[in-house]
Design a protein around this motif. Structure first.
Motif, PDB file in Angstrom:
ATOM      1  N   ASN A 431       0.814  -1.124   0.114  1.00 35.79           N
ATOM      2  CA  ASN A 431      -0.035   0.132  -0.029  1.00 35.79           C
ATOM      3  C   ASN A 431       0.786   1.221  -0.073  1.00 35.79           C
ATOM      4  N   THR A 432       1.453   1.440  -1.149  1.00 37.47           N
ATOM      5  CA  THR A 432       2.257   2.759  -1.352  1.00 37.47           C
ATOM      6  C   THR A 432       2.516   2.996  -2.901  1.00 37.47           C
ATOM      7  N   THR A 433       3.276   3.785  -3.223  1.00 38.78           N
ATOM      8  CA  THR A 433       3.291   4.236  -4.719  1.00 38.78           C
ATOM      9  C   THR A 433       3.666   3.338  -5.687  1.00 38.78           C
ATOM     10  N   ILE A 434       3.452   3.352  -6.939  1.00 40.49           N
ATOM     11  CA  ILE A 434       3.570   2.349  -7.974  1.00 40.49           C
ATOM     12  C   ILE A 434       5.276   2.395  -8.074  1.00 40.49           C
ATOM     13  N   ALA A 435       5.672   3.570  -7.953  1.00 42.13           N
ATOM     14  CA  ALA A 435       7.351   3.653  -7.849  1.00 42.13           C
ATOM     15  C   ALA A 435       8.003   2.943  -7.027  1.00 42.13           C
ATOM     16  N   ASN A 436       7.441   3.097  -5.590  1.00 48.27           N
ATOM     17  CA  ASN A 436       8.239   2.145  -4.472  1.00 48.27           C
ATOM     18  C   ASN A 436       7.840   0.909  -4.831  1.00 48.27           C
ATOM     19  N   ASN A 437       6.679   0.357  -5.208  1.00 45.53           N
ATOM     20  CA  ASN A 437       6.622  -1.047  -5.427  1.00 45.53           C
ATOM     21  C   ASN A 437       7.538  -1.607  -6.347  1.00 45.53           C
ATOM     22  N   LEU A 438       7.934  -0.864  -7.576  1.00 47.34           N
ATOM     23  CA  LEU A 438       8.778  -1.400  -8.557  1.00 47.34           C
ATOM     24  C   LEU A 438      10.050  -1.349  -8.133  1.00 47.34           C
ATOM     25  N   ARG A 439      10.476  -0.473  -7.273  1.00 49.04           N
ATOM     26  CA  ARG A 439      12.115  -0.434  -6.799  1.00 49.04           C
ATOM     27  C   ARG A 439      12.266  -1.437  -5.882  1.00 49.04           C
ATOM     28  N   LEU A 440      11.259  -2.222  -5.514  1.00 43.62           N
ATOM     29  CA  LEU A 440      11.509  -3.398  -4.588  1.00 43.62           C
ATOM     30  C   LEU A 440      12.477  -4.396  -5.466  1.00 43.62           C
ATOM     31  N   GLY A 441      12.432  -4.209  -6.565  1.00 43.10           N
ATOM     32  CA  GLY A 441      13.283  -4.986  -7.758  1.00 43.10           C
ATOM     33  C   GLY A 441      14.719  -4.466  -7.571  1.00 43.10           C
ATOM     34  N   ASN A 442      14.798  -2.891  -7.543  1.00 42.42           N
ATOM     35  CA  ASN A 442      15.954  -2.420  -7.832  1.00 42.42           C
ATOM     36  C   ASN A 442      15.791  -0.716  -7.022  1.00 42.42           C
TER      37      ASN A 442
END
Length: 582
Positions: A431-442
């Motif tokens: 439950n955070t931003t799309i950017a933060n969810n994507l940056r779990l990868g990098n």
């Protein structure tokens, strides 16, 4: 006698509470000292104020006769809130450090059993471990241990201070305050603690019975026993209310006894101060007011101890449950640096879940070559997901080995994420931003890299149309997006990670056929050149795989390319026709 107190029995072999008392003992000692000093400043303020008020009422001939009490009143008046503020900062700093380390230890402990956690614990136990127990242990520190140490410190100061002035008075205060600090809390734990445990037991039974009976309420009505159902429920409610009323009655009696003890302390101080400083009437009045008023703020440290001690019965359950958890692994994993190409080798792999006798995998032999696309098929419960966990190193084979470039995958620890990524059946979005969810990868991915992977998975236009673009909140569990979109976002995360091996554990379950095929096509296209291990239970998109294996009852029953299996295995042809609706 102390063995009758559950919390003390649990603390004997505890490795969850006591270690943090030792680890942060300097900060804890400072917080306790400041806590004691706060009450001392409060007592000093009331002592000087009482003396000053009574002395000023006698109209002293010179202001200098009350100058010292005036200065001390101001000093204690300023010191009390200042010391209290510092004490709060220190104690909260200590609690936050303790809680942070405590949670980390808890998560490390749960990680030992994480892969089969749901099979060992019910959902309520998991929520209890991750929420209630942490809160209970924190309260054990804040509402029991910390106030207890502060009260003991004040107790020692009162007894020693009055003992110096009058040994007999010191002994009397030793007895009276001892009753408030030790006897009444112990009595409260023994009497009300047992009732509290029984109240919880009755309450849990009411919840269970109510749930079961409501689910079968039609049966009660059809059998004509609806009145019996109500009678049983009312009887249980009355039993709970009876215990609850006994607890409240005991607490009222206990609080009354504490007030009587406090009154006895006040009367004792009046008599003692009058006799000790009774050479002159006005002088005796000054000291009586000073000593009596000084005891009022200090009593606040003692009256909360019985209820705090009683609450330890609640914390004791959490302490027992926590101490049953396995100790976190302490061994450090040595850095592993593999060179391309990456090859997975499974040699005679057997696996049996701990605590069970049923063998899930029975002698699996397999070689997954670099860049190969492998499909693992089988019915639910055949061992596919278990094999995936073994490949990723989450589990260790009961016998045999799974090696990545000659190194056992269970030896990698967290380093396995450099080499193997996974997309599960239900990719989780936080439950955070799309950017933060994507940056779990990098974590270091730039905004341009984020847009690049979104374009690759076909979501860039959708994200651009959102009100806040990459900063749009995805809502809890990613419910803002459809199933296919969540899978594509998970793939974008994998692309940012850029691991050489990707494991897809039935990633298209629950998607409609059109969306499923579109997601499969995206996976195949964007993961081209990587080793792809696709676990599935049906055959849609199977022709795009280089190799297909079937697992039944823990064994490999079919193996080959899709074309080879179509030509040589009648069962494969039947399954594929059935999957295509032919």
């Amino acid at each position: 006698m102390l063995n009758k107190i559950p919390i003390l029995r649990s603390l004997k072999n505890d490795h969850w509470v006591k270690p943090f008392l030792k680890r942060y003992k300097k900060t804890l000692i400072l917080a306790i000292f400041l806590g004691i000093l706060t009450f001392v400043c409060g007592a000093g303020l009331m002592f000087c104020a009482g003396y000053l008020i009574s002395k000023a009422a006698t109209m002293p001939e010179n202001i200098l006769l009350i100058y010292v009490p005036i200065v001390l009143t101001r000093a204690f008046g300023i010191a009390r809130p200042a010391v209290r503020y510092v004490e709060r900062l220190v104690s909260h700093n200590w609690v936050l450090k303790m809680t942070s380390s405590f949670r980390k230890k808890l998560y490390d402990s749960l990680e030992v059993d994480a892969v089969f956690f749901n099979s060992k614990y019910q959902l309520g136990d998991i929520l209890g471990l991750l929420a209630d127990d942490v809160s209970h242990i924190q309260n054990l520190y804040l509402r029991s241990i910390f106030p207890m140490f502060v009260a003991w410190g004040l107790y020692a100061l009162i007894v020693v201070g009055l003992g110096i002035l009058s040994p007999l008075m010191g002994l009397w205060m030793l007895i009276l305050f001892g009753l408030m600090i030790f006897a009444i809390p112990y009595w409260s734990v023994i009497i009300n603690g047992a009732r509290q445990a029984y109240e919880k037991e009755v309450q849990d039974k009411i919840y269970v019975d109510l749930t079961d009976n409501v689910m079968g309420v039609n049966d009660w009505i059809l059998s004509g026993r609806n009145k019996e159902y109500l009678r049983l429920h009312v009887a249980s409610e009355k039993e709970w209310l009876k215990v609850h009323q006994k607890m409240r009655k005991f607490e009222r009696m206990r609080d009354f006894l504490l007030q009587m003890l406090f009154l006895l302390i006040v009367v004792s101080l009046i008599i003692w101060a009058g006799a000790k400083f009774g050479g002159h009437y006005s002088s005796a009045t000054n000291w009586i007011a000073a000593f009596v008023l000084a005891v009022f703020p200090m009593v606040d440290a003692f009256v909360q101890l019985p209820s705090a001690a009683q609450e330890t019965n609640i914390y004791q359950r959490s302490l027992v449950r926590l101490n049953k958890l396995p100790q976190p692994k302490k061994e450090e994993v040595k850095p592993i640096d593999l060179k391309q190409p990456y090859e997975l080798t499974l040699s005679n792999v057997h696996y049996t879940y701990p605590g069970t006798k049923k063998e899930i995998l029975k002698g699996i032999n397999l070689t997954i070559k670099p860049g190969e696309r492998l499909a693992i098929l089988g019915r639910s419960g055949s061992g596919k997901s278990t094999l995936a966990s073994l490949i990723r190193g989450d589990r260790k084979p009961s016998s045999g080995s799974i090696k990545l470039n000659g190194v056992d995958t269970d030896k990698f620890g967290d380093q396995i994420t450099k080499y193997i990524s996974i997309i599960n059946q239900t990719p989780y979005l936080f439950n955070t931003t799309i950017a933060n969810n994507l940056r779990l990868g990098n974590e270091d991915a730039s905004e341009e890299q984020l847009w690049q992977v979104l374009r690759r998975v076909g979501l860039s236009e959708m994200v651009q149309e959102l009100p806040d673009g990459l900063e749009t909140k995805v809502d809890e569990a990613g419910l803002r997006f459809s199933g296919g979109e969540r899978h594509r976002l998970a793939l974008a995360r994998i692309l940012l990670r850029d691991t050489p091996i990707v494991l897809l554990d039935e990633p298209t379950v629950g998607l409609d056929p059109i969306t499923e095929q579109a997601v499969i096509n995206t996976f195949i296209k964007q993961l081209k050149g990587k080793t792809l291990i696709w676990i599935t239970h049906h055959l849609q998109g199977i022709d795009k795989m280089n190799q297909v294996i079937f697992i039944e009852d823990g064994k490999l029953t079919m193996e080959g390319t899709p074309q080879e299996l179509w030509e040589t295995e009648p069962r494969f042809r039947e399954l594929k026709k059935a999957d295509q609706g032919l």
